[in-house]
Design a protein around this motif. Structure first.
Motif, PDB file in Angstrom:
ATOM      1  N   LEU A  23      -0.768 -23.056  -4.985  1.00 43.35           N
ATOM      2  CA  LEU A  23      -0.406 -22.833  -3.582  1.00 43.35           C
ATOM      3  C   LEU A  23       1.096 -22.614  -3.437  1.00 43.35           C
ATOM      4  CD1 LEU A  23      -2.727 -25.494  -1.940  1.00 43.35           C
ATOM      5  CD2 LEU A  23      -2.913 -23.002  -1.692  1.00 43.35           C
ATOM      6  N   MET A  24       1.890 -23.330  -4.221  1.00 41.37           N
ATOM      7  CA  MET A  24       3.347 -23.129  -4.173  1.00 41.37           C
ATOM      8  C   MET A  24       3.723 -21.750  -4.714  1.00 41.37           C
ATOM      9  SD  MET A  24       4.837 -25.452  -2.543  1.00 41.37           S
ATOM     10  CE  MET A  24       6.490 -24.834  -2.888  1.00 41.37           C
ATOM     11  N   LEU A  25       3.031 -21.300  -5.728  1.00 39.64           N
ATOM     12  CA  LEU A  25       3.295 -19.946  -6.221  1.00 39.64           C
ATOM     13  C   LEU A  25       2.930 -18.919  -5.149  1.00 39.64           C
ATOM     14  CD1 LEU A  25       2.122 -20.320  -9.921  1.00 39.64           C
ATOM     15  CD2 LEU A  25       4.487 -20.141  -9.080  1.00 39.64           C
ATOM     16  N   ALA A  26       1.840 -19.168  -4.430  1.00 36.75           N
ATOM     17  CA  ALA A  26       1.472 -18.282  -3.315  1.00 36.75           C
ATOM     18  C   ALA A  26       2.533 -18.349  -2.221  1.00 36.75           C
ATOM     19  CB  ALA A  26       0.101 -18.665  -2.757  1.00 36.75           C
ATOM     20  N   ARG A  27       3.049 -19.551  -1.942  1.00 35.18           N
ATOM     21  CA  ARG A  27       4.115 -19.686  -0.947  1.00 35.18           C
ATOM     22  C   ARG A  27       5.341 -18.888  -1.357  1.00 35.18           C
ATOM     23  NH1 ARG A  27       5.705 -25.485   1.215  1.00 35.18           N
ATOM     24  NH2 ARG A  27       6.897 -24.120   2.601  1.00 35.18           N
ATOM     25  N   LEU A  28       5.660 -18.946  -2.636  1.00 32.46           N
ATOM     26  CA  LEU A  28       6.820 -18.212  -3.132  1.00 32.46           C
ATOM     27  C   LEU A  28       6.634 -16.710  -2.941  1.00 32.46           C
ATOM     28  CD1 LEU A  28       9.570 -18.498  -4.498  1.00 32.46           C
ATOM     29  CD2 LEU A  28       8.404 -18.457  -6.695  1.00 32.46           C
ATOM     30  N   VAL A  29       5.442 -16.224  -3.244  1.00 29.55           N
ATOM     31  CA  VAL A  29       5.145 -14.801  -3.052  1.00 29.55           C
ATOM     32  C   VAL A  29       5.274 -14.437  -1.572  1.00 29.55           C
ATOM     33  CG1 VAL A  29       3.312 -13.066  -3.151  1.00 29.55           C
ATOM     34  CG2 VAL A  29       3.739 -14.545  -5.123  1.00 29.55           C
ATOM     35  N   VAL A  30       4.692 -15.251  -0.692  1.00 27.70           N
ATOM     36  CA  VAL A  30       4.786 -14.989   0.744  1.00 27.70           C
ATOM     37  C   VAL A  30       6.251 -15.000   1.165  1.00 27.70           C
ATOM     38  CG1 VAL A  30       4.299 -15.945   3.047  1.00 27.70           C
ATOM     39  CG2 VAL A  30       2.481 -15.815   1.330  1.00 27.70           C
ATOM     40  N   ARG A  31       7.010 -15.964   0.679  1.00 24.10           N
ATOM     41  CA  ARG A  31       8.423 -16.083   1.055  1.00 24.10           C
ATOM     42  C   ARG A  31       9.219 -14.856   0.605  1.00 24.10           C
ATOM     43  NH1 ARG A  31      11.790 -19.995   3.726  1.00 24.10           N
ATOM     44  NH2 ARG A  31      13.862 -19.175   3.372  1.00 24.10           N
ATOM     45  N   LEU A  32       8.873 -14.333  -0.567  1.00 17.82           N
ATOM     46  CA  LEU A  32       9.607 -13.188  -1.092  1.00 17.82           C
ATOM     47  C   LEU A  32       9.227 -11.877  -0.406  1.00 17.82           C
ATOM     48  CD1 LEU A  32       9.608 -14.096  -4.892  1.00 17.82           C
ATOM     49  CD2 LEU A  32      11.512 -14.279  -3.285  1.00 17.82           C
ATOM     50  N   PHE A  33       7.988 -11.777   0.095  1.00 15.32           N
ATOM     51  CA  PHE A  33       7.524 -10.517   0.665  1.00 15.32           C
ATOM     52  C   PHE A  33       7.409 -10.503   2.188  1.00 15.32           C
ATOM     53  CE2 PHE A  33       6.144 -10.128  -3.748  1.00 15.32           C
ATOM     54  CZ  PHE A  33       6.603  -8.852  -4.037  1.00 15.32           C
ATOM     55  N   VAL A  34       7.390 -11.662   2.812  1.00 22.17           N
ATOM     56  CA  VAL A  34       7.311 -11.741   4.271  1.00 22.17           C
ATOM     57  C   VAL A  34       8.575 -12.435   4.750  1.00 22.17           C
ATOM     58  CG1 VAL A  34       6.016 -12.564   6.267  1.00 22.17           C
ATOM     59  CG2 VAL A  34       4.788 -11.897   4.182  1.00 22.17           C
ATOM     60  N   LYS A  35       9.419 -11.672   5.397  1.00 26.43           N
ATOM     61  CA  LYS A  35      10.712 -12.203   5.817  1.00 26.43           C
ATOM     62  C   LYS A  35      10.522 -13.364   6.791  1.00 26.43           C
ATOM     63  CE  LYS A  35      15.130 -10.870   7.668  1.00 26.43           C
ATOM     64  NZ  LYS A  35      15.942  -9.933   8.326  1.00 26.43           N
ATOM     65  N   PRO A  36      11.136 -14.520   6.497  1.00 27.81           N
ATOM     66  CA  PRO A  36      11.045 -15.642   7.439  1.00 27.81           C
ATOM     67  C   PRO A  36      11.912 -15.375   8.666  1.00 27.81           C
ATOM     68  CG  PRO A  36      12.499 -16.222   5.624  1.00 27.81           C
ATOM     69  CD  PRO A  36      11.915 -14.862   5.308  1.00 27.81           C
ATOM     70  N   PRO A  37      11.679 -16.105   9.744  1.00 27.18           N
ATOM     71  CA  PRO A  37      12.542 -15.924  10.913  1.00 27.18           C
ATOM     72  C   PRO A  37      13.976 -16.322  10.561  1.00 27.18           C
ATOM     73  CG  PRO A  37      11.147 -17.857  11.191  1.00 27.18           C
ATOM     74  CD  PRO A  37      10.691 -17.168   9.939  1.00 27.18           C
ATOM     75  N   PRO A  38      14.938 -15.760  11.250  1.00 25.25           N
ATOM     76  CA  PRO A  38      16.326 -16.117  10.942  1.00 25.25           C
ATOM     77  C   PRO A  38      16.599 -17.587  11.255  1.00 25.25           C
ATOM     78  CG  PRO A  38      16.207 -14.781  12.936  1.00 25.25           C
ATOM     79  CD  PRO A  38      14.828 -14.827  12.359  1.00 25.25           C
ATOM     80  N   HIS A  39      17.585 -18.142  10.552  1.00 25.57           N
ATOM     81  CA  HIS A  39      18.001 -19.519  10.850  1.00 25.57           C
ATOM     82  C   HIS A  39      18.427 -19.626  12.301  1.00 25.57           C
ATOM     83  CE1 HIS A  39      18.059 -21.631   7.019  1.00 25.57           C
ATOM     84  NE2 HIS A  39      18.605 -20.576   6.435  1.00 25.57           N
ATOM     85  N   LEU A  40      18.168 -20.769  12.889  1.00 22.05           N
ATOM     86  CA  LEU A  40      18.734 -21.050  14.198  1.00 22.05           C
ATOM     87  C   LEU A  40      20.225 -21.316  13.998  1.00 22.05           C
ATOM     88  CD1 LEU A  40      15.963 -23.395  15.632  1.00 22.05           C
ATOM     89  CD2 LEU A  40      16.358 -20.990  16.164  1.00 22.05           C
ATOM     90  N   PRO A  41      21.030 -21.130  15.016  1.00 27.22           N
ATOM     91  CA  PRO A  41      22.466 -21.379  14.853  1.00 27.22           C
ATOM     92  C   PRO A  41      22.726 -22.832  14.445  1.00 27.22           C
ATOM     93  CG  PRO A  41      22.019 -20.286  16.953  1.00 27.22           C
ATOM     94  CD  PRO A  41      20.701 -20.657  16.357  1.00 27.22           C
ATOM     95  N   MET A  42      23.523 -22.987  13.391  1.00 29.88           N
ATOM     96  CA  MET A  42      23.923 -24.320  12.926  1.00 29.88           C
ATOM     97  C   MET A  42      25.158 -24.168  12.057  1.00 29.88           C
ATOM     98  SD  MET A  42      21.059 -25.229   9.980  1.00 29.88           S
ATOM     99  CE  MET A  42      19.642 -24.526  10.776  1.00 29.88           C
ATOM    100  N   PRO A  43      25.899 -25.249  11.865  1.00 25.17           N
ATOM    101  CA  PRO A  43      27.084 -25.169  11.018  1.00 25.17           C
ATOM    102  C   PRO A  43      26.713 -24.755   9.588  1.00 25.17           C
ATOM    103  CG  PRO A  43      27.058 -27.228  12.273  1.00 25.17           C
ATOM    104  CD  PRO A  43      25.728 -26.558  12.485  1.00 25.17           C
ATOM    105  N   ALA A  44      27.652 -24.078   8.923  1.00 28.69           N
ATOM    106  CA  ALA A  44      27.394 -23.565   7.567  1.00 28.69           C
ATOM    107  C   ALA A  44      27.011 -24.676   6.600  1.00 28.69           C
ATOM    108  CB  ALA A  44      28.616 -22.810   7.058  1.00 28.69           C
TER     109      ALA A  44
END
Length: 174
Positions: free
Chosen positions: A58-79
């Motif tokens: 499942l983690m390997l599937a998550r990695l594939v999804v993460r690499l091919f489906v762009k996640p939403p941008p970070h919310l504003p926060m300090p670097a």
């Protein structure tokens, strides 16, 4: 009118929560195995190992999804905060992939073949290797506690964002 929450994809959310559920069963089962009665010990091992094996895939599937489906941008926060969040996130990914591999190899190195839920034998690249079995088991144990620390950091971040900052961080994964 407020803008809708930019959520993670359905596959990303599904995989996140199913992995979380499996970890919430596998981690405590592994932590208490040495304390359970002998007549149920093998059942605990079977559940712990089988869920660990599923977590790996499942983690390997998550990695594939993460690499091919762009996640939403970070919310504003300090670097610095973003850096800590990314470090914890990617460390959890790595740990939840490496941990089942170490456990699987340790099981086989001790001389115990693995069968998924006691039904389906899974081939191992190593057989009984008593010389490396303790090393693999020790690494598995240390990484297990590391996963707990990473989870606490992750959950602490979720609580911080949800309760203190009152931002949409949690809603993005629901």
């Amino acid at each position: 009118m407020t803008e809708p929450v930019k959520r993670y994809s359905v596959p990303a959310r599904f995989l996140h929560w199913i992995v979380a559920a499996f970890v919430f069963v596998a981690w405590p089962a592994g932590a208490i195995i040495k304390f359970v009665k002998e007549d149920v010990k093998l059942t605990f091992y079977m559940v712990h190992e089988s869920l660990g094996f599923l977590i790996l895939w499942l983690m390997l599937a998550r990695l594939v999804v993460r690499l091919f489906v762009k996640p939403p941008p970070h919310l504003p926060m300090p670097a610095l905060q973003r850096g800590v969040a990314d470090t914890v996130h990617w460390s959890l990914y790595a740990a939840l992939i490496i941990q089942p591999i170490l456990g699987f190899l340790a099981t086989n190195a001790w001389g115990f073949p693995f069968s998924l839920f006691g039904q389906w034998p899974i081939w191992s690249p190593i057989g009984k290797e008593p010389g490396i079995a303790p090393l693999l088991s020790s690494a598995h144990l240390v990484l297990g506690w590391t996963i707990l620390v990473l989870f606490v950091a992750h959950f602490g971040g979720v609580l911080y964002h949800h309760v203190i900052r009152r931002d949409e961080t949690l809603e993005r994964m629901l």
